[in-house]
Design an enzyme around this catalytic site. Structure first.
Site, PDB file in Angstrom:
ATOM      1  N   LYS A 282       0.777  -1.245   0.078  1.00 40.11           N
ATOM      2  CA  LYS A 282       0.074   0.128  -0.038  1.00 40.11           C
ATOM      3  C   LYS A 282       1.055   1.130   0.215  1.00 40.11           C
ATOM      4  O   LYS A 282       1.786   1.383   0.937  1.00 40.11           O
ATOM      5  CB  LYS A 282      -0.852   0.033   1.376  1.00 40.11           C
ATOM      6  CG  LYS A 282      -2.008   1.003   1.424  1.00 40.11           C
ATOM      7  CD  LYS A 282      -3.015   0.717   2.385  1.00 40.11           C
ATOM      8  CE  LYS A 282      -4.260   1.527   1.822  1.00 40.11           C
ATOM      9  NZ  LYS A 282      -5.467   1.349   2.888  1.00 40.11           N
ATOM     10  N   GLU A 367     -19.736  -4.052  10.860  1.00 37.11           N
ATOM     11  CA  GLU A 367     -20.500  -3.122  11.685  1.00 37.11           C
ATOM     12  C   GLU A 367     -21.710  -3.792  12.342  1.00 37.11           C
ATOM     13  O   GLU A 367     -21.938  -3.548  13.489  1.00 37.11           O
ATOM     14  CB  GLU A 367     -21.161  -1.894  10.827  1.00 37.11           C
ATOM     15  CG  GLU A 367     -20.252  -1.133  10.200  1.00 37.11           C
ATOM     16  CD  GLU A 367     -19.490  -1.371   8.934  1.00 37.11           C
ATOM     17  OE1 GLU A 367     -19.678  -2.600   8.464  1.00 37.11           O
ATOM     18  OE2 GLU A 367     -18.569  -0.775   8.538  1.00 37.11           O
ATOM     19  N   ARG A 395     -25.455  -0.655   7.573  1.00 39.61           N
ATOM     20  CA  ARG A 395     -25.031  -2.100   7.554  1.00 39.61           C
ATOM     21  C   ARG A 395     -25.480  -2.729   8.677  1.00 39.61           C
ATOM     22  O   ARG A 395     -25.614  -3.889   8.868  1.00 39.61           O
ATOM     23  CB  ARG A 395     -23.464  -2.493   7.429  1.00 39.61           C
ATOM     24  CG  ARG A 395     -23.001  -2.179   5.715  1.00 39.61           C
ATOM     25  CD  ARG A 395     -23.169  -3.620   5.388  1.00 39.61           C
ATOM     26  NE  ARG A 395     -22.839  -3.453   3.839  1.00 39.61           N
ATOM     27  CZ  ARG A 395     -21.638  -3.598   3.464  1.00 39.61           C
ATOM     28  NH1 ARG A 395     -20.595  -3.739   4.284  1.00 39.61           N
ATOM     29  NH2 ARG A 395     -21.576  -3.275   2.249  1.00 39.61           N
TER      30      ARG A 395
HETATM   31  C1  TPP Z   1     -19.106  -1.065   5.059  1.00 35.79           C
HETATM   32  C2  TPP Z   1     -18.012  -0.172   5.063  1.00 35.79           C
HETATM   33  N1  TPP Z   1     -17.286   0.220   6.472  1.00 35.79           N
HETATM   34  C3  TPP Z   1     -16.230   0.787   6.224  1.00 35.79           C
HETATM   35  C4  TPP Z   1     -15.788   1.645   5.015  1.00 35.79           C
HETATM   36  C5  TPP Z   1     -14.390   2.322   5.250  1.00 35.79           C
HETATM   37  N2  TPP Z   1     -13.314   1.999   4.612  1.00 35.79           N
HETATM   38  C6  TPP Z   1     -13.115   2.395   3.232  1.00 35.79           C
HETATM   39  S1  TPP Z   1     -11.749   1.495   2.563  1.00 35.79           S
HETATM   40  C7  TPP Z   1     -11.495   0.684   4.041  1.00 35.79           C
HETATM   41  C8  TPP Z   1     -10.386  -0.271   4.108  1.00 35.79           C
HETATM   42  C9  TPP Z   1     -10.268  -1.092   3.093  1.00 35.79           C
HETATM   43  O1  TPP Z   1      -8.882  -2.010   3.164  1.00 35.79           O
HETATM   44  P1  TPP Z   1      -8.787  -2.811   2.028  1.00 35.79           P
HETATM   45  O2  TPP Z   1      -9.887  -3.559   1.398  1.00 35.79           O
HETATM   46  O3  TPP Z   1      -7.529  -3.770   2.354  1.00 35.79           O
HETATM   47  O4  TPP Z   1      -8.032  -1.968   0.708  1.00 35.79           O
HETATM   48  P2  TPP Z   1      -6.851  -1.100   0.563  1.00 35.79           P
HETATM   49  O5  TPP Z   1      -7.229   0.310   1.100  1.00 35.79           O
HETATM   50  O6  TPP Z   1      -6.016  -1.626   1.537  1.00 35.79           O
HETATM   51  O7  TPP Z   1      -6.386  -1.313  -0.758  1.00 35.79           O
HETATM   52  C10 TPP Z   1     -12.508   0.894   4.970  1.00 35.79           C
HETATM   53  C11 TPP Z   1     -12.615   0.442   6.481  1.00 35.79           C
HETATM   54  C12 TPP Z   1     -16.463   1.235   4.015  1.00 35.79           C
HETATM   55  N3  TPP Z   1     -15.939   1.913   2.804  1.00 35.79           N
HETATM   56  N4  TPP Z   1     -17.367   0.310   3.917  1.00 35.79           N
END
Ligand code: TPP
Ligand code: DXP
Ligand code: MG
Length: 643
Positions: A282, A367, A395
């Protein structure tokens, strides 16, 4: 220096490049991302990490006949660059600009909109079933991160896909990060897969040896089979996914385009669901982001040289006040526990985590689990406070009703990002929580107007014996933030509103409002009162229960009523006022409801969008004057520049 990117205005241009030129293209795209996101802000680290993966996918596949679904979708900037939207990045996430997420209306290459996590595999399964019936598409790929994989919905989809043998390809983009460090047993499992490449060799040797064992007699054969399964279980890579019915390929270097495409070809030859475990970094290629992927997950404008923010340190945010106040309260009350669903920094819960690590829980992007686990904490004698963005709380709605309210659980839900959130747009606006929570029996719901009330309300919600909801907006808190000692905090009487400007008889106008529109309403009323009108302002403070006495008093003593809320009108605060008037048979002379109509609010700057929906002081004044048949006076009383 080549400049392949300048010649790319669509997928066909990409396909004209030879595989040997793609790494140079990746460097150019990284530079492009830094150049643009350092100006507009956006999701930097996730996009830097998926440049090669996206190039490999679009070079190998034929989108939009082949479908690529992005999970959360915050990492799809390279996808947009390659599919003809390169020249739109100057307005990324700005009003009338392109979205920061895949959006069907933007391009046929955006097959499914996104923004909320863990939806991609379900969408991929649905597409595969449609293909079975209509045969109008090619390969289907879902790209899901290791963080998104902690979302329960992803496992519902894996389970179903494995059961029906859906012919889909799931790319697990494993960068060991959610927004913050990833959590959960799956995350630990992935790290064993990532870190033990020898497993692959040992597995091959073991399988070779086992197959050499001659099958003699029933017993030995059974034993051999049991040994074989036991060994397979411990050595075969990705056994978790294999048990879900997926063929596991990996781990694959997610920054090696040739290796990626080799595996896509391998996956193509496999019938049924395939999971390709891709390992990426990342923030790849930009040291400040590589070293701080959490800080560079979502950024505002920054200096490329050192990654420093271009924005001066603004006032304390509501999230910061939440984290600090809860930490102070928890120092005085050992029963208080803090819960977050993968958003420790965004919610300010990381402040609590530092102060009380033993009572802090990050459950991942889960959630639903966060809410019901909190009810378990409460039934066990703790005082759980779950901090969840308004949009993501959607959610966990059933859990709020079924597990918290119905059982009258002593739980506090801190609903952050309630209201217009700005650049994240439709999928992230927190505009429905009044409407979906107000109907739920036993719930108490309040909304903070400023920094001081935020502290008082958090104290009130946590001390309330039952399920209490406190909602507050994204960004800097209104008013001055003076951190209060817990001993100085007073509980607000539940359901009691406050007359900020007193209701007398025969008022020209009373503004009924709550939360983030209270101070703007007060400013508008002051302008009116300084210009000969009689205007009162009520801070309802509680969406539920309403202060019926004050609201009825306002309705009976005012020629005109305005309600203002940073929420959809349907089912919101204004609905509650109208329901009360109807139930009590109180006529309303004239009323204007300020809020969000029957529409999704698109992306744009927070202040810009609030102005668009007349949720700022001038907008409320404009509505007041139109009610008072003096609409033309607004520029005189509040010239545009005053905002
Ligand atoms: C239901 C929900 N909860 C929380 C989020 C906030 N959120 C956006 S990206 C993320 C982390 C995603 O991690 P990953 O899938 O590993 O993607 P990366 O950024 O590491 O590429 C979160 C918690 C969201 N978009 N949707
Ligand atoms: C992609 C995603 O859902 C999160 O990164 C979200 O954008 C965070 O929002 P804030 O920037 O308001 O914390
Ligand atoms: Mg990740």
């Amino acid at each position: 220096m080549n400049n392949y990117l300048s010649g790319i205005n669509g997928i066909d241009d990409l396909k004209r490049l030879k595989a040997s030129q793609l790494d140079d293209l990746a460097s150019e795209i990284r530079e492009f991302l830094l150049e643009n996101i350092s100006k507009t802000g956006g999701h930097l680290a996730s996009n830097l990490g998926t440049v090669e993966l996206t190039i490999a996918l679009h070079h190998y596949l034929n989108s939009p006949t082949d479908k690529i679904i992005w999970d959360v979708g915050h990492q799809a900037y390279t996808h947009k660059i390659l599919t003809g939207r390169k020249n739109c990045f100057a307005n990324l996430r700005q009003k009338d600009g392109i979205s920061g997420y895949p959006k069907c209306a933007e391009s046929p290459h955006d097959i499914i909109g996104a923004g909320h996590s863990s939806t991609s595999i379900s969408a991929a399964v649905g597409l595969s079933l449609a293909r079975e019936n209509l045969d109008q598409m090619g390969d289907i790929y879902a790209v899901i991160g290791d963080g998104a994989l902690t979302g329960g919905m992803a496992f519902e989809a894996l389970n179903h896909a494995g059961h029906i043998g859906a012919d889909i390809n799931v790319i697990l983009n494993d960068n060991e990060m959610s927004i913050s460090n990833n959590v959960g047993a799956i995350s630990n499992y992935l790290s064993t897969l990532r870190n033990d490449p020898t497993l692959k060799k040992v597995k091959e040797d073991i399988e070779f040896l086992i197959n050499k064992i001659p099958k003699i007699g029933k017993t030995v054969t059974n034993t051999v089979d049991r040994v074989k399964n036991a060994l397979k279980y411990s050595f075969i890579q990705g056994v978790l996914f294999e048990e879900f019915g997926f063929n596991y390929l990996g781990p694959i270097n997610g920054h090696n385009i040739i290796e990626l495409m080799k595996h896509f070809k391998q996956a193509e030859a496999i019938e049924g669901p395939v999971l390709l475990h891709v390992v990426t970094k990342k923030g790849k290629g930009y040291p400040p982001a590589e070293n701080n992927p959490d800080k560079f997950h979502g950024v505002g404008a920054f200096n490329i040289k050192d990654g420093s923010s271009k924005k001066s340190k603004s006032k304390a945010s509501y999230s910061q006040i939440f984290g600090e106040t809860l930490s102070r309260m928890a120092a005085a009350d050992e029963k208080i526990a803090g819960i977050t669903a993968a958003m420790p920094s965004g919610t300010g819960m990381e402040i609590f985590a530092k102060a009380h690590p033993e009572r802090y829980y990050d459950v991942g992007i889960a959630e639903q689990h966060a809410i019901t686990m909190s009810t378990g904490l409460a039934r066990g004698g703790m005082k759980p406070v779950a901090a969840i963005y308004s949009t993501f709380l959607q959610r966990g709605y059933d859990q709020v009703i079924h597990d918290a309210a119905l059982q009258n659980i002593d739980l506090t839900i801190a609903v952050d990002r309630a209201g217009i959130v700005g650049n994240d747009g439709e999928t992230h606006q927190g505009l429905f929580d009044y409407s979906f929570l107000r109907p739920v029996p036993n719930l108490v719901m309040m909304a903070a107007k400023d920094a001081e009330q935020m502290q008082q309300m958090l104290y009130t919600a946590v001390n309330y014996q039952g399920p209490a909801v406190l909602r507050y907006p994204r960004g800097a808190a209104a008013g001055e933030y003076v951190p209060r000692n817990v001993s100085d905090l007073k509980e607000i009487e539940i359901g009691k509103a406050e007359e900020l400007i007193e209701i007398e008889t025969d008022m020209d106008l009373t503004i009924l409002t709550v939360g983030s529109t209270v101070l703007p309403a007060q400013k508008a009323a002051e302008v009116l009162n300084n210009n000969g009108y009689k205007t009162a302002v009520v801070d309802a403070r509680f969406i539920k229960p309403l202060d019926e006495e004050i609201i009825i008093k306002a309705l009976k003593n005012s020629k005109n009523i305005i309600t203002a809320e940073e929420q959809v009108l349907a089912g919101g605060f204004s609905s509650a006022v109208l329901e009360l008037a109807a139930d009590r048979g109180v006529a309303i002379n004239k009323i204007k409801r300020i809020g969000i109509g029957d529409e999704f609010v698109t992306h744009g700057g927070m202040d810009q969008m609030k102005k668009e929906y007349q949720l700022d002081a001038r907008g409320i004044l404009e509505n007041a004057l139109s009610l008072l048949s003096k609409a033309e006076e607004v520029n005189e009383l509040w010239p545009e520049k005053k905002d």
